[in-house]
Motif scaffolding. Structure first.
Motif, PDB file in Angstrom:
ATOM      1  N   PHE A 116       0.820  -1.227   0.000  1.00 47.77           N
ATOM      2  CA  PHE A 116       0.000   0.000   0.000  1.00 47.77           C
ATOM      3  C   PHE A 116       0.844   1.263   0.000  1.00 47.77           C
ATOM      4  N   MET A 158       8.602   8.211  10.798  1.00 49.49           N
ATOM      5  CA  MET A 158       7.578   7.587   9.947  1.00 49.49           C
ATOM      6  C   MET A 158       7.645   8.104   8.525  1.00 49.49           C
ATOM      7  N   GLY A 159       8.769   8.684   8.145  1.00 53.22           N
ATOM      8  CA  GLY A 159       8.926   9.127   6.764  1.00 53.22           C
ATOM      9  C   GLY A 159       9.353   7.956   5.897  1.00 53.22           C
ATOM     10  N   GLY A 161      11.418   4.973   4.324  1.00 57.53           N
ATOM     11  CA  GLY A 161      12.410   4.011   4.784  1.00 57.53           C
ATOM     12  C   GLY A 161      12.017   3.261   6.035  1.00 57.53           C
ATOM     13  N   GLU A 162      12.811   2.245   6.350  1.00 60.67           N
ATOM     14  CA  GLU A 162      12.566   1.432   7.534  1.00 60.67           C
ATOM     15  C   GLU A 162      13.683   1.694   8.545  1.00 60.67           C
ATOM     16  N   SER A 193       9.004   4.178  14.293  1.00 66.28           N
ATOM     17  CA  SER A 193       7.973   3.300  13.738  1.00 66.28           C
ATOM     18  C   SER A 193       8.616   2.243  12.857  1.00 66.28           C
ATOM     19  N   THR A 194       8.234   0.989  13.052  1.00 72.96           N
ATOM     20  CA  THR A 194       8.815  -0.094  12.259  1.00 72.96           C
ATOM     21  C   THR A 194       7.731  -0.954  11.614  1.00 72.96           C
ATOM     22  N   ALA A 195       8.076  -1.511  10.466  1.00 74.38           N
ATOM     23  CA  ALA A 195       7.174  -2.447   9.795  1.00 74.38           C
ATOM     24  C   ALA A 195       7.274  -3.828  10.438  1.00 74.38           C
ATOM     25  N   SER A 216       3.884  -0.881  12.725  1.00 76.08           N
ATOM     26  CA  SER A 216       2.892  -0.807  11.650  1.00 76.08           C
ATOM     27  C   SER A 216       2.400  -2.222  11.400  1.00 76.08           C
ATOM     28  N   HIS A 218      -1.016  -3.583  10.692  1.00 79.81           N
ATOM     29  CA  HIS A 218      -1.892  -3.622   9.520  1.00 79.81           C
ATOM     30  C   HIS A 218      -2.588  -4.954   9.265  1.00 79.81           C
ATOM     31  N   LEU A 260      -3.771   0.149   9.464  1.00 82.22           N
ATOM     32  CA  LEU A 260      -4.335   0.807   8.290  1.00 82.22           C
ATOM     33  C   LEU A 260      -5.529  -0.018   7.831  1.00 82.22           C
ATOM     34  N   ASN A 292      -4.343   6.438   2.702  1.00 85.71           N
ATOM     35  CA  ASN A 292      -4.135   7.577   1.817  1.00 85.71           C
ATOM     36  C   ASN A 292      -3.866   7.002   0.427  1.00 85.71           C
TER      37      ASN A 292
END
Ligand code: SAH
Length: 344
Positions: A116, A158-159, A161-162, A193-195, A216, A218, A260, A292
């Protein structure tokens, strides 16, 4: 040539003494770099012009600059920040009540390819050095003062990249931002923030940075999560849960869970129950995020009814839930959208 902000304090001291200068010059230079956040040798006004030249002859100064900015109807502002090598990342300022939150990037592009996310479609270019992450803060802070008349109060990683794939620079940037010897910001106002990079979560837990952690998530369904977040193939949900429990055990902190809502993908009552079960292993705050829409993506945000039903299940399970409405939608503020547009 080495960049001056890659030099340790000891290296600077040795260099200064080697040039026949007084030792305290090193501290002066260090303070210009890491307390005042100057962007060039020229700005170091208590250093003689001659010695500034010597510095410039022996070190590079990798300064970043704001290359573009777009103001949203909701007063958030999105910035394209150009790095010394011409590569660009995004930063966002989000004013809310008496807060101004800055969103910073940790990589140019991103290797994770979440289905996403616009950044993923750019591929991975390179990691940011910690001084570049600090630069994002410095540039945005100056802009915050002139746009809102206030300094940044909160920082979220939270921009683009990881952060936890670039964990060393992420950690070092937080240390620089929070150290009393440096910018002295409160770590409780910083969130990484991490995935879901599990070894990175464990590394953070052991660092005692005192900043917040957001995951994150989700989806708490292993099959769905692997599909929308390929990072989950090598960092399974079971391992993620263990890593987060470890993080909580080490830090005592509540973990922020970002979720999300995507229509027909992760928004049923069963999905909500699964999410609540996942979150039983540690105290959490769940942020429901509005999708978004990005170009060339087939996802649709969940309807208001589906969202309410989802939230009701979570509340019934005694979860703390907030809804985060998408900010800056009119300026493509979702991760990676602006830099991508510029490239296209
Ligand atoms: N890699 C880190 C931080 C960068 S992404 C992470 O995954 O947490 C910051 C947040 O924006 C993540 O929660 C991410 O899932 C979310 N995001 C990405 N694309 C989005 C979109 N199109 N709409 C809403 N949120 C999005």
């Amino acid at each position: 040539m080495k960049d001056i902000r890659e030099a340790s304090f000891e290296e600077l001291e040795n260099f200064v003494v080697g040039c026949g200068e007084k030792k305290f010059r090193a501290k002066q230079i260090w303070d210009w770099l890491w307390k005042r956040g100057v962007a060039s040798f020229q700005d170091m006004t208590n250093i003689s012009a001659g010695f500034r030249e010597t510095l410039a002859g022996n070190f590079t100064f990798h300064a970043a600059k704001v290359a573009d900015e777009v103001v949203s109807g909701d007063k958030s502002v999105k910035f394209v920040i150009e790095l010394h090598d011409g590569k660009a990342v995004e930063g966002v300022l989000i004013p809310q009540g008496d807060r101004v939150t800055a969103c910073v990037s940790t990589q140019v592009g991103c290797p994770l390819n979440c289905a996403f996310c616009a950044t993923g479609t750019m591929g991975f270019v390179r990691n940011l050095h910690y001084s570049e992450i600090v630069d994002e803060y410095l540039l945005l802070d100056r802009r915050a003062e002139s746009i809102y008349g206030r300094k940044i109060t909160n920082i979220v990683y939270m921009g683009m990249g990881e952060p936890l794939i670039n964990v060393e620079n992420t950690v070092k940037s937080v240390e620089m931002l929070t150290s009393q010897e440096s910018f002295g910001l409160s770590p409780s106002r910083i969130t990484i923030s991490t995935a879901g990079v599990t070894n990175g979560i464990r590394t953070l837990a052991d660092k005692d940075l005192r900043c917040g952690l957001a995951i994150s998530l989700h989806s708490a369904n292993p099959v769905v999560r692997r599909e929308i977040m390929p990072v989950s193939k090598r960092n399974s949900l079971a391992d993620l849960r263990e890593a987060l429990a470890y993080y909580h055990k080490k830090t005592g902190d509540r973990i922020t869970v970002e979720y999300l809502l995507l229509s027909g993908v992760n928004d049923t009552e069963e999905d909500a129950e699964q999410l609540a079960r996942f979150c039983r292993a540690f105290p959490v705050k769940i942020n429901i995020i509005e999708y978004n829409p990005t170009e060339n993506s087939s996802f649709i945000k969940s309807s208001v009814q589906d969202r309410e039903r989802f939230i009701n299940v979570l509340k019934r399970c005694n979860m703390v839930v907030n809804v985060r409405f998408s900010k800056g939608r009119d300026i493509s503020a979702a991760c990676g959208q602006l830099v991508k547009k510029r490239k296209d």
